[in-house]
Design an enzyme around this catalytic site. Structure first.
Site, PDB file in Angstrom:
ATOM      1  N   HIS A  75       0.790  -1.234   0.000  1.00  0.00           N
ATOM      2  CA  HIS A  75       0.000   0.000   0.000  1.00  0.00           C
ATOM      3  C   HIS A  75       0.824   1.287   0.000  1.00  0.00           C
ATOM      4  O   HIS A  75       0.241   2.374  -0.003  1.00  0.00           O
ATOM      5  CB  HIS A  75      -1.000  -0.006   1.157  1.00  0.00           C
ATOM      6  CG  HIS A  75      -0.383  -0.022   2.527  1.00  0.00           C
ATOM      7  ND1 HIS A  75      -1.085   0.341   3.661  1.00  0.00           N
ATOM      8  CD2 HIS A  75       0.864  -0.367   2.969  1.00  0.00           C
ATOM      9  CE1 HIS A  75      -0.306   0.225   4.729  1.00  0.00           C
ATOM     10  NE2 HIS A  75       0.876  -0.205   4.337  1.00  0.00           N
ATOM     11  N   HIS A  76       2.151   1.198  -0.004  1.00  0.00           N
ATOM     12  CA  HIS A  76       2.970   2.417  -0.076  1.00  0.00           C
ATOM     13  C   HIS A  76       3.401   2.744  -1.510  1.00  0.00           C
ATOM     14  O   HIS A  76       4.049   3.769  -1.732  1.00  0.00           O
ATOM     15  CB  HIS A  76       4.218   2.284   0.796  1.00  0.00           C
ATOM     16  CG  HIS A  76       3.916   2.119   2.248  1.00  0.00           C
ATOM     17  ND1 HIS A  76       3.087   2.977   2.938  1.00  0.00           N
ATOM     18  CD2 HIS A  76       4.331   1.178   3.149  1.00  0.00           C
ATOM     19  CE1 HIS A  76       2.997   2.575   4.198  1.00  0.00           C
ATOM     20  NE2 HIS A  76       3.732   1.498   4.357  1.00  0.00           N
ATOM     21  N   CYS A  77       3.062   1.893  -2.456  1.00  0.00           N
ATOM     22  CA  CYS A  77       3.452   2.124  -3.846  1.00  0.00           C
ATOM     23  C   CYS A  77       2.293   2.724  -4.628  1.00  0.00           C
ATOM     24  O   CYS A  77       1.165   2.225  -4.564  1.00  0.00           O
ATOM     25  CB  CYS A  77       3.899   0.814  -4.503  1.00  0.00           C
ATOM     26  SG  CYS A  77       4.527   1.022  -6.190  1.00  0.00           S
ATOM     27  N   ASN A  88      -0.537   5.237   1.796  1.00  0.00           N
ATOM     28  CA  ASN A  88      -0.410   6.434   0.967  1.00  0.00           C
ATOM     29  C   ASN A  88      -0.301   6.162  -0.525  1.00  0.00           C
ATOM     30  O   ASN A  88      -0.587   7.044  -1.338  1.00  0.00           O
ATOM     31  CB  ASN A  88       0.797   7.261   1.423  1.00  0.00           C
ATOM     32  CG  ASN A  88       2.110   6.504   1.278  1.00  0.00           C
ATOM     33  OD1 ASN A  88       2.214   5.312   1.599  1.00  0.00           O
ATOM     34  ND2 ASN A  88       3.137   7.187   0.798  1.00  0.00           N
TER      35      ASN A  88
END
Length: 333
Positions: free
Chosen positions: A141-143, A186
């Site tokens: 979920h950070h990509c 993010n």
């Protein structure tokens, strides 16, 4: 893109639980420099197998996401950056990779991530077919489309959603993302900012990475927590906010990012949820989805303790015992 080899049809004897041995990262020992258990996924499968839930014949083996698949979201420029070991080292947070030839970086780290990404995309289709699906992996979920980070090289959540919109436009027009990893999601938030057909609920420790103020603008149900949150207050806030989200938004599928870095003792998560608390959390989310006949995809995401794999496996077994997921030919739809 009109077709993909990621959307497999599975037999009635198979569970919509997705895994293959190539999920696991092997860097000639360099993976031990990172706090992440690079064999977590193998251990989850092992525990589920020992419980008699799945085996080699009943688990679903996904295909690797190809360049063409990844281009559904990622730019050619971003994918080209992954040919640089320095860039990948920053994403993986293992800076020793700078001196590793990129061909080895590709085979030992990025290829496993592409298989897991393929598994996440496949999980979307299987959830529509069976009512639920679990990828023993994914949740990067950070990509976002143009940038990796936080161990996340591919935007599998964005890809999962975009694939559903593209291939199932009549079935899927509204998606709810429920992110209960300890960190803010993010990456996909940046990708879906301003998109009314994607509702994001994110419950995270506000004091830890990634501190992405811009991405927060995409969150429609934002819950920022402090360090060392306990079971009772955590479960109460998750239930209340999920109930409110479902009252505000009528999704046709739910993407559940089920990070276990909320577990007590996880130094990167900084929270204090017990093993039983995580099991109750997963039950709560599945019960809310199943009771409303909303197909649900579960991704395992973050979790940095050795015992995390057992907690995930125990939670999946608990979901089965509670009748929230069903084995071969035991469909509730």
């Amino acid at each position: 893109m009109s077709s993909t080899n990621l959307y497999l049809n599975i037999s009635k004897e198979q569970w919509p639980i997705i895994y293959r041995k190539e999920y696991n990262v092997n860097f000639m020992g360099l993976e031990k420099l990172h706090p992440f258990d690079a064999h977590k996924w193998k251990n989850v499968y092992k525990f589920l197998n020992e419980e008699g839930l799945i085996n080699e014949k009943t688990v679903v083996v996904p295909n690797e996401a190809t360049k063409e698949d990844l281009l559904m979201v990622h730019s050619k420029r971003y994918l080209k950056k992954l040919n640089c070991s320095l860039y990948v080292a920053k994403i993986a947070e293992v800076f020793a990779l700078v001196v590793v030839p990129n061909c080895l970086v590709q085979s030992a780290y990025l290829r496993p991530m592409r298989f897991q990404t393929g598994g996440s995309i496949l999980a979307g289709k299987l959830a529509l077919d069976r009512g639920w699906a679990i990828n023993i992996g994914g949740g990067f979920h950070h990509c976002c489309a143009t940038k990796g980070g936080g161990f996340c090289a591919y935007a599998d959540i964005t890809l999962l959603v975009k694939f559903l919109f593209f291939h199932f436009p009549r079935k899927v027009r509204r998606v709810l993302i429920v992110d209960l990893d300890a960190h803010q999601g993010n990456g996909y938030e940046r990708d879906f900012k301003g998109k009314s057909n994607v509702y994001i609920m994110d419950v995270f420790n506000k004091w830890i990475y990634p501190w992405d103020t811009e991405a927060k603008k995409a969150i429609r149900k934002k819950v920022e927590l402090d360090f060392f949150v306990s079971d009772e207050s955590y479960l109460k806030v998750v239930k209340r906010n999920l109930t409110e989200a479902l009252a505000e938004f009528d999704p046709q599928i739910m993407i559940y990012n089920a990070g276990t870095d909320i577990l007590k003792g996880d130094k990167l998560g900084g929270m204090s949820i017990s093993e039983k608390g995580i099991i109750k959390r997963d039950e709560l989310v599945f019960r809310e989805a199943i009771s409303r006949s909303i197909p649900i995809v579960m991704l395992t995401s973050g979790g940095y303790l050795k015992k995390t794999a057992k907690v995930i496996a125990d939670s999946i077994v608990h979901l089965y015992k509670e009748g929230l997921i069903h084995g071969p030919q035991e469909y509730y739809f």
